[in-house]
Scaffold this motif. Structure first.
Motif, PDB file in Angstrom:
ATOM      1  N   ALA A 135      10.491   6.245   6.856  1.00  0.00           N
ATOM      2  CA  ALA A 135      11.178   5.206   6.772  1.00  0.00           C
ATOM      3  C   ALA A 135      11.053   4.076   7.508  1.00  0.00           C
ATOM      4  CB  ALA A 135      12.788   5.676   7.179  1.00  0.00           C
ATOM      5  N   GLY A 136      10.553   2.851   7.149  1.00  0.00           N
ATOM      6  CA  GLY A 136      10.220   1.683   7.895  1.00  0.00           C
ATOM      7  C   GLY A 136       8.743   1.545   8.076  1.00  0.00           C
ATOM      8  N   PRO A 137       7.924   0.697   8.900  1.00  0.00           N
ATOM      9  CA  PRO A 137       8.829   0.024   9.834  1.00  0.00           C
ATOM     10  C   PRO A 137       9.526  -1.128   9.072  1.00  0.00           C
ATOM     11  CG  PRO A 137       6.463  -0.510  10.138  1.00  0.00           C
ATOM     12  CD  PRO A 137       6.567   0.580   8.872  1.00  0.00           C
ATOM     13  N   TRP A 138      10.606  -1.572   9.520  1.00  0.00           N
ATOM     14  CA  TRP A 138      11.343  -2.766   9.093  1.00  0.00           C
ATOM     15  C   TRP A 138      12.084  -3.214  10.252  1.00  0.00           C
ATOM     16  CZ3 TRP A 138      13.075   1.328   5.668  1.00  0.00           C
ATOM     17  CH2 TRP A 138      14.374   1.669   5.957  1.00  0.00           C
ATOM     18  N   ARG A 173     -10.710  -2.487  -2.129  1.00  0.00           N
ATOM     19  CA  ARG A 173      -9.595  -1.790  -1.369  1.00  0.00           C
ATOM     20  C   ARG A 173      -8.296  -1.674  -2.305  1.00  0.00           C
ATOM     21  NH1 ARG A 173     -13.160  -0.243   1.217  1.00  0.00           N
ATOM     22  NH2 ARG A 173     -13.474  -0.055   3.490  1.00  0.00           N
ATOM     23  N   LYS A 174      -7.443  -0.648  -2.014  1.00  0.00           N
ATOM     24  CA  LYS A 174      -6.196  -0.614  -2.519  1.00  0.00           C
ATOM     25  C   LYS A 174      -5.315  -1.147  -1.580  1.00  0.00           C
ATOM     26  CE  LYS A 174      -3.498   2.875  -5.267  1.00  0.00           C
ATOM     27  NZ  LYS A 174      -3.379   4.056  -5.632  1.00  0.00           N
ATOM     28  N   LEU A 175      -4.221  -1.975  -2.284  1.00  0.00           N
ATOM     29  CA  LEU A 175      -3.363  -2.739  -1.233  1.00  0.00           C
ATOM     30  C   LEU A 175      -2.083  -1.974  -0.675  1.00  0.00           C
ATOM     31  CD1 LEU A 175      -2.944  -5.614   0.059  1.00  0.00           C
ATOM     32  CD2 LEU A 175      -1.755  -6.014  -1.685  1.00  0.00           C
ATOM     33  N   SER A 176      -1.984  -2.045   0.554  1.00  0.00           N
ATOM     34  CA  SER A 176      -0.575  -1.130   1.243  1.00  0.00           C
ATOM     35  C   SER A 176      -0.104  -2.523   1.917  1.00  0.00           C
ATOM     36  CB  SER A 176      -1.051  -0.193   1.856  1.00  0.00           C
ATOM     37  OG  SER A 176       0.218   0.307   2.634  1.00  0.00           O
ATOM     38  N   LEU A 177       1.237  -2.676   1.305  1.00  0.00           N
ATOM     39  CA  LEU A 177       2.004  -3.687   2.239  1.00  0.00           C
ATOM     40  C   LEU A 177       2.778  -2.951   3.037  1.00  0.00           C
ATOM     41  CD1 LEU A 177       3.471  -5.491  -0.998  1.00  0.00           C
ATOM     42  CD2 LEU A 177       1.407  -6.017   0.264  1.00  0.00           C
ATOM     43  N   THR A 178       2.785  -3.810   4.590  1.00  0.00           N
ATOM     44  CA  THR A 178       3.437  -3.336   5.541  1.00  0.00           C
ATOM     45  C   THR A 178       3.990  -4.554   6.566  1.00  0.00           C
ATOM     46  OG1 THR A 178       3.371  -1.832   7.746  1.00  0.00           O
ATOM     47  CG2 THR A 178       1.241  -3.083   6.885  1.00  0.00           C
ATOM     48  N   ASN A 179       4.900  -4.372   7.141  1.00  0.00           N
ATOM     49  CA  ASN A 179       5.683  -5.178   7.953  1.00  0.00           C
ATOM     50  C   ASN A 179       4.974  -4.917   9.556  1.00  0.00           C
ATOM     51  OD1 ASN A 179       7.774  -6.280   6.254  1.00  0.00           O
ATOM     52  ND2 ASN A 179       8.801  -4.280   6.391  1.00  0.00           N
ATOM     53  N   ALA A 180       4.094  -3.867   9.506  1.00  0.00           N
ATOM     54  CA  ALA A 180       3.687  -3.793  10.851  1.00  0.00           C
ATOM     55  C   ALA A 180       2.781  -4.686  11.264  1.00  0.00           C
ATOM     56  CB  ALA A 180       3.074  -2.352  10.855  1.00  0.00           C
ATOM     57  N   LEU A 181       2.214  -5.480  10.415  1.00  0.00           N
ATOM     58  CA  LEU A 181       1.155  -6.579  10.829  1.00  0.00           C
ATOM     59  C   LEU A 181       1.888  -8.047  10.999  1.00  0.00           C
ATOM     60  CD1 LEU A 181      -1.789  -5.276   8.997  1.00  0.00           C
ATOM     61  CD2 LEU A 181      -1.804  -5.255  11.242  1.00  0.00           C
ATOM     62  N   ASP A 182       0.910  -8.712  11.622  1.00  0.00           N
ATOM     63  CA  ASP A 182       1.263 -10.111  11.588  1.00  0.00           C
ATOM     64  C   ASP A 182       0.821 -10.885  10.249  1.00  0.00           C
ATOM     65  OD1 ASP A 182       0.560 -13.000  12.049  1.00  0.00           O
ATOM     66  OD2 ASP A 182       1.018 -12.769  13.961  1.00  0.00           O
ATOM     67  N   PRO A 183       1.713 -11.563   9.547  1.00  0.00           N
ATOM     68  CA  PRO A 183       1.226 -12.079   8.400  1.00  0.00           C
ATOM     69  C   PRO A 183      -0.168 -13.117   8.358  1.00  0.00           C
ATOM     70  CG  PRO A 183       3.466 -12.737   8.725  1.00  0.00           C
ATOM     71  CD  PRO A 183       2.952 -12.267   9.897  1.00  0.00           C
ATOM     72  N   ARG A 184      -0.740 -13.151   9.538  1.00  0.00           N
ATOM     73  CA  ARG A 184      -2.005 -13.741   9.378  1.00  0.00           C
ATOM     74  C   ARG A 184      -3.099 -12.816   9.575  1.00  0.00           C
ATOM     75  NH1 ARG A 184      -0.091 -17.440  14.624  1.00  0.00           N
ATOM     76  NH2 ARG A 184       0.852 -15.409  14.911  1.00  0.00           N
ATOM     77  N   VAL A 185      -2.865 -11.320   9.848  1.00  0.00           N
ATOM     78  CA  VAL A 185      -3.744 -10.422  10.158  1.00  0.00           C
ATOM     79  C   VAL A 185      -3.761  -9.364   9.153  1.00  0.00           C
ATOM     80  CG1 VAL A 185      -4.685  -8.642  11.908  1.00  0.00           C
ATOM     81  CG2 VAL A 185      -3.772 -10.966  12.528  1.00  0.00           C
ATOM     82  N   CYS A 186      -4.772  -8.743   8.593  1.00  0.00           N
ATOM     83  CA  CYS A 186      -4.988  -7.656   7.609  1.00  0.00           C
ATOM     84  C   CYS A 186      -6.022  -6.498   8.400  1.00  0.00           C
ATOM     85  CB  CYS A 186      -5.499  -7.979   6.354  1.00  0.00           C
ATOM     86  SG  CYS A 186      -6.908  -8.802   6.227  1.00  0.00           S
ATOM     87  N   SER A 187      -5.629  -5.424   8.111  1.00  0.00           N
ATOM     88  CA  SER A 187      -6.494  -4.184   8.697  1.00  0.00           C
ATOM     89  C   SER A 187      -6.876  -3.200   7.719  1.00  0.00           C
ATOM     90  CB  SER A 187      -5.321  -3.535   9.565  1.00  0.00           C
ATOM     91  OG  SER A 187      -5.863  -2.289  10.090  1.00  0.00           O
ATOM     92  N   THR A 188      -8.090  -2.855   7.574  1.00  0.00           N
ATOM     93  CA  THR A 188      -8.614  -1.942   6.706  1.00  0.00           C
ATOM     94  C   THR A 188      -9.698  -0.719   7.143  1.00  0.00           C
ATOM     95  OG1 THR A 188      -9.663  -1.849   4.615  1.00  0.00           O
ATOM     96  CG2 THR A 188     -10.863  -3.136   6.196  1.00  0.00           C
ATOM     97  N   ASP A 189      -9.613   0.307   6.247  1.00  0.00           N
ATOM     98  CA  ASP A 189     -10.187   1.561   6.852  1.00  0.00           C
ATOM     99  C   ASP A 189     -11.626   1.144   6.680  1.00  0.00           C
ATOM    100  OD1 ASP A 189      -7.733   2.396   6.078  1.00  0.00           O
ATOM    101  OD2 ASP A 189      -8.316   3.718   4.326  1.00  0.00           O
ATOM    102  N   HIS A 190     -12.326   2.437   7.432  1.00  0.00           N
ATOM    103  CA  HIS A 190     -13.699   2.260   7.499  1.00  0.00           C
ATOM    104  C   HIS A 190     -14.483   3.403   6.818  1.00  0.00           C
ATOM    105  CE1 HIS A 190     -13.119   4.822  10.956  1.00  0.00           C
ATOM    106  NE2 HIS A 190     -14.489   4.996  11.189  1.00  0.00           N
TER     107      HIS A 190
END
Lengths: 755, 110
Positions: free
Chosen positions: B41-44, A676-693
């Motif tokens: 823009a975001g999310p932050w 997978r290619k990594l995409s960083l996001t604040n949208a997730l809990d740091p304990r959880v990751c999510s990926t495409d199928h």
């Protein structure tokens, strides 16, 4: 019996000319895949090429709007790689690009000869019929399967973990399936005087602005929010809708049942449920109250990782709303103990009286109820007893017309209880999309003597396994009626592109079906078949196409008027006549009659030793713009929206593992790994990751020996196991543990990047 | 056509990118080019439960407000297909009057 349908006014006939182009008013259902069937205008030129697709402003469903997939439809219909003719291949050449073009008659002759020989030698149950997400297939493949004589109609998904568990669960406990009331059942939509704006929309386990599940046009949620509805979002990911919600419940994947039980605890202990509705129409409330009594918000917080006070606030807001919708999605199905999860979530809208009411949950009107199939009467009694999975699962034996997929895989491997010989795979891609453990799935299916695939494009599944492949028509190239999930309408699909050698799935099944069992397929052509299905409207198919969409009659409060039960009594179509919070059906089928939560396996709590090794909770399959499951990877404008398979991770976690935005990583668990290619996001809990199928590269080398379109690098289902819940339904597609580490030598991924 | 523009109510732009594909298909543009592009823009986190997360379309040099379509009484393709119905096509002075008192509005004059 005829019912009074409401029709939509049109300015023009269904086909007309505009600026030298022919315009065909139609419904875009399906393939390529979709669960909706929006009203569209298809523009074709004098060379019979589809040049443009626009939304149909006259159609109440989408009101002129369209998503990217329909807008880019010409690139699908005109694609150079779209299958153009039937082809065959010797069994020893499976996995090799050694196809030979044959005529339709030759293909039909070959299939009929082989399938009839299997029937004579090993019984009709030795041939299995497989579908995928069932965009527009369920009605036609079930009739083909059962009229051929096989009980083994299979959805190529562990635990049939999509839509079916929620539908089956609802029907067993309340006699109907319940969907949010977005006014979709009325041609005048939001202006209809009977309809009421829902005060609250509880978005649970789906992202409607991208996913469009269950016949629900996702942006209806936005329409309602703009008109004043409030929202609560339950999701592991802080979505755009979550940031427009009053409350966001960031749930640990797979703990949906616990959250619902915790909310029920609040609603019952604070006595904010609808007493009158519960007293009149529900059965087993006291037992439910007892079951949830110890599910305090504090206990629920421990399990779900959602703060107790947020759970309390959500429960109160939901219970007190004047009209509340649960906009629920596939995440509820894709957990192993899906039935109790769905049952607990249903209880939320049931005990608050959000049933059969304006702006609450409605039983969608049907023309031909297709979830479960069409034509079961053609299946012989003896054959019914041989359905795979019935011996293992009382639920499948007692209440389902579908075979257990997980047991089918075992049967393929072991020849028990009997050997399987052939398979009909229609609009399904188990190796790249639906099936867990694709190497096991490939080996199991490869034991079959003869496999037919029906699809739009070559897929990894067809390349690896098919002996014959039949080219299916897109929605632009066929006639049809829209009979899918959600609220059904008399909506015709009108052929816009006339040429080509592909045929619709419906035509294929009618023509093959007639050869197996002419009594089950008495129609000369598909048009006659559609007219027969539409007969209660009093319109023929060709008359309907000028009028469509036609809306079946709809009323609220049907349970008070005796309109939900076959005997005409008031109440619900259950044994007790009430909504069964305590299910007498589950009791009879040896299941727990009350909803419960079971910790997913694996998880941080059920397998702490694995969690040490694989320290991230992984959820898979969140939908991406432009891509319907494993489709659309070869469509340039859609691939450009999401060119590579991504894994989403919180920046804190990325720092912990030394990973940076855009780097290529392996996602790995004890079963396997995927790139997978990594995409960083604040949208997730740091304990959880999510990926495409659903990823494969149509541009990569095709043959099995060359990597099958890059599948073994890309298939996330290599981390998933064929293992359903206790009932045989549900599976852990969305609850895994993994670790993520850099790919050392960046080689295979360069292919996609060159695009 | 300088009298006309597009009013964007970006509070509700869901980032669905229907405008981009509608534009590309209308004009026959390849994936790398478009008359409109959606930005995120975001999310932050700003503070507590207050988060930044917006999308908004920007209109580019290849947008001619679908002059051919509008001359025949149709809406620009992006406006018709916008799933969140946040784009409004009209005369600049009318659109500008409609903006007053509202938040998260952009008036586009390409």
């Amino acid at each position: 019996m005829e019912r009074e349908y409401l029709l939509v006014e049109h300015e023009k006939p269904y086909s007309y000319c505009e600026d030298g182009l022919t315009v065909t008013r139609t419904s875009a259902w399906s393939g390529p895949g979709c669960h909706l069937g929006c009203g569209v205008l298809m523009y074709t030129d004098e060379l019979d090429r589809l040049v443009k697709v626009e939304g149909d402003p006259e159609n109440p469903f989408n009101q002129g709007r369209l998503c990217v997939r329909c807008l880019a439809l010409p690139e699908v219909v005109n694609h150079a790689d779209k299958l153009a003719h039937p082809m065959k291949r010797a069994r020893e050449d499976r996995g090799k690009d050694k196809w030979e073009r044959i005529s339709w008659d030759a293909a039909y002759d070959l299939i009929v000869e082989r399938f009839n020989a299997f029937k004579a030698e090993s019984g009709p149950e030795s041939v299995t019929f497989w579908q995928g997400t069932g965009r527009d297939i369920s009605t036609w493949i079930t009739r083909l399967c059962w009229s051929y004589g096989s009980p083994n109609y299979v959805v190529a998904l562990s635990g049939t973990a999509c839509y079916a568990p929620r539908v089956a669960g609802c029907r067993m406990s309340s006699g109907a399936f319940w969907l949010g009331d977005f006014s979709q059942q009325f041609p005048d939509r939001y202006d209809n005087p009977q309809w009421k704006l829902p005060e609250l929309i509880l978005i649970w386990g789906n992202n409607p602005v991208i996913t469009n599940s269950d016949g629900m046009y996702g942006h209806w949620v936005v329409d309602c929010l703009k008109r004043g509805s409030k929202a609560i979002t339950v999701d592991p990911r802080r979505t755009w809708l979550a940031n427009r919600s009053e409350l966001f419940l960031q749930i640990r994947p797979g703990t949906d049942a616990a959250l619902a039980l915790g909310m029920l605890n609040v609603i019952i202990s604070e006595e904010i449920y609808d007493r009158e509705f519960v007293e009149y129409w529900c059965y087993g409330f006291d037992e439910l109250a007892e079951r949830v009594a110890d599910f305090t918000p504090e206990k629920t917080e421990q399990i779900t990782w959602i703060p107790a006070d947020t759970i309390r606030a959500a429960a109160r807001m939901f219970a007190k709303a004047d009209g509340a919708i649960v906009q629920w999605g596939v995440a509820v199905d894709m957990t192993k103990e899906t039935l109790p999860a769905g049952q607990a979530i249903s209880a939320l809208f049931e005990i608050t009286g959000n049933i059969d009411n304006p702006g609450g949950m409605i039983a969608p009107p049907s023309i031909l109820f297709s979830t479960g199939g069409w034509g079961h009467e053609f299946l012989e009694k003896d054959a019914r007893k041989k359905k795979i999975g019935d011996a293992e699962y009382p639920l499948y034996r007692g209440a389902m017309q579908i075979a257990s997929t997980d047991e089918c895989i075992k049967t393929l491997e072991t020849d028990r209880p009997y050997p399987l010989k052939g398979a009909w795979l229609q609009a399904v891609n188990p190796l790249a999309c639906t099936g867990p453990d694709p190497k096991r799935t490939l080996a199991a299916l490869n034991r079959l003597e003869f496999i037919v695939c029906v699809d739009l494009f070559m897929t990894p599944t067809a390349m690896a396994l098919a002996d014959v492949i039949l080219p299916a028509a897109t929605c632009a190239e066929r006639d049809g009626i829209r009979l899918g999930d959600g609220t059904q309408r008399g909506e015709t699909i009108n052929r816009a592109v006339q040429g080509g050698d592909c045929r619709s799935d419906m035509q294929i099944n009618l023509e093959i079906g007639k050869r197996f069992n002419p009594e089950a397929w008495p129609w000369e052509n598909v048009e006659e078949m559609y007219t027969d299905i539409l007969r209660e409207t009093g319109l023929t198919f060709s008359a309907m196409r000028e009028q469509a969409p036609a809306y079946p009659p709809f009323e609220y409060h049907k349970h008070e008027k005796g309109l939900l039960r076959s005997d005409g009594q008031v109440g619900f179509q259950t044994r007790t006549g009430r909504i069964e919070l305590y299910s007498t059906v589950y009791q009879a089928l040896e299941q727990d009659p009350l909803p419960y939560f079971e910790e997913p396996v694996p998880s941080p709590y059920s397998t702490p030793e694995l969690y040490e090794q694989y320290p991230l909770v992984l959820t898979t399959g969140a939908r991406q713009l432009g891509l319907f499951h494993s489709e659309h990877r070869q469509i340039p404008h859609l691939r450009a929206l999401h060119p590579e398979p991504l894994i989403y991770l919180h920046p804190e976690a990325a720092t912990r593992y030394g990973l940076t935005e855009g780097c290529w990583v392996w996602v790995e668990n004890e079963k396997g790994r995927a790139k997978r290619k990594l995409s960083l996001t604040n949208a997730l809990d740091p304990r959880v990751c999510s990926t495409d199928h659903g990823w494969w590269y149509p541009e990569a080398p095709a043959e099995l020996d060359e990597g099958l379109y890059g599948l073994w690098d890309l298939a996330i289902n290599q981390l998933i196991t064929w293992q359903p819940g206790k009932s045989g339904m549900g599976s852990n597609y969305k609850t895994l543990l993994c670790k993520v580490y850099p790919v050392e030598a960046p080689t295979a991924q360069t292919k996609g990047e060159q695009k | 056509m300088t009298d006309y523009g597009i009013l964007v109510d970006y509070r509700w732009c869901s980032g669905c990118r229907a405008c981009e594909i509608a534009c590309q298909m209308e004009q026959g543009l390849p994936p790398q080019r478009s008359g409109v592009k959606v930005f995120e823009a975001g999310p932050w986190q700003i503070a507590g439960e207050r988060w930044q997360h917006d999308y908004a379309p920007d209109f580019l040099d290849e947008c001619d407000l679908c002059a051919k379509r509008t001359s025949r009484g149709k809406l620009p393709s992006c406006v018709q297909h916008c799933q969140a119905e946040i784009l409004e096509f009209g005369r600049i002075e009318e659109l500008s009057a409609r903006m007053s008192g509202k938040k998260k509005q952009i008036l586009i004059i390409p």
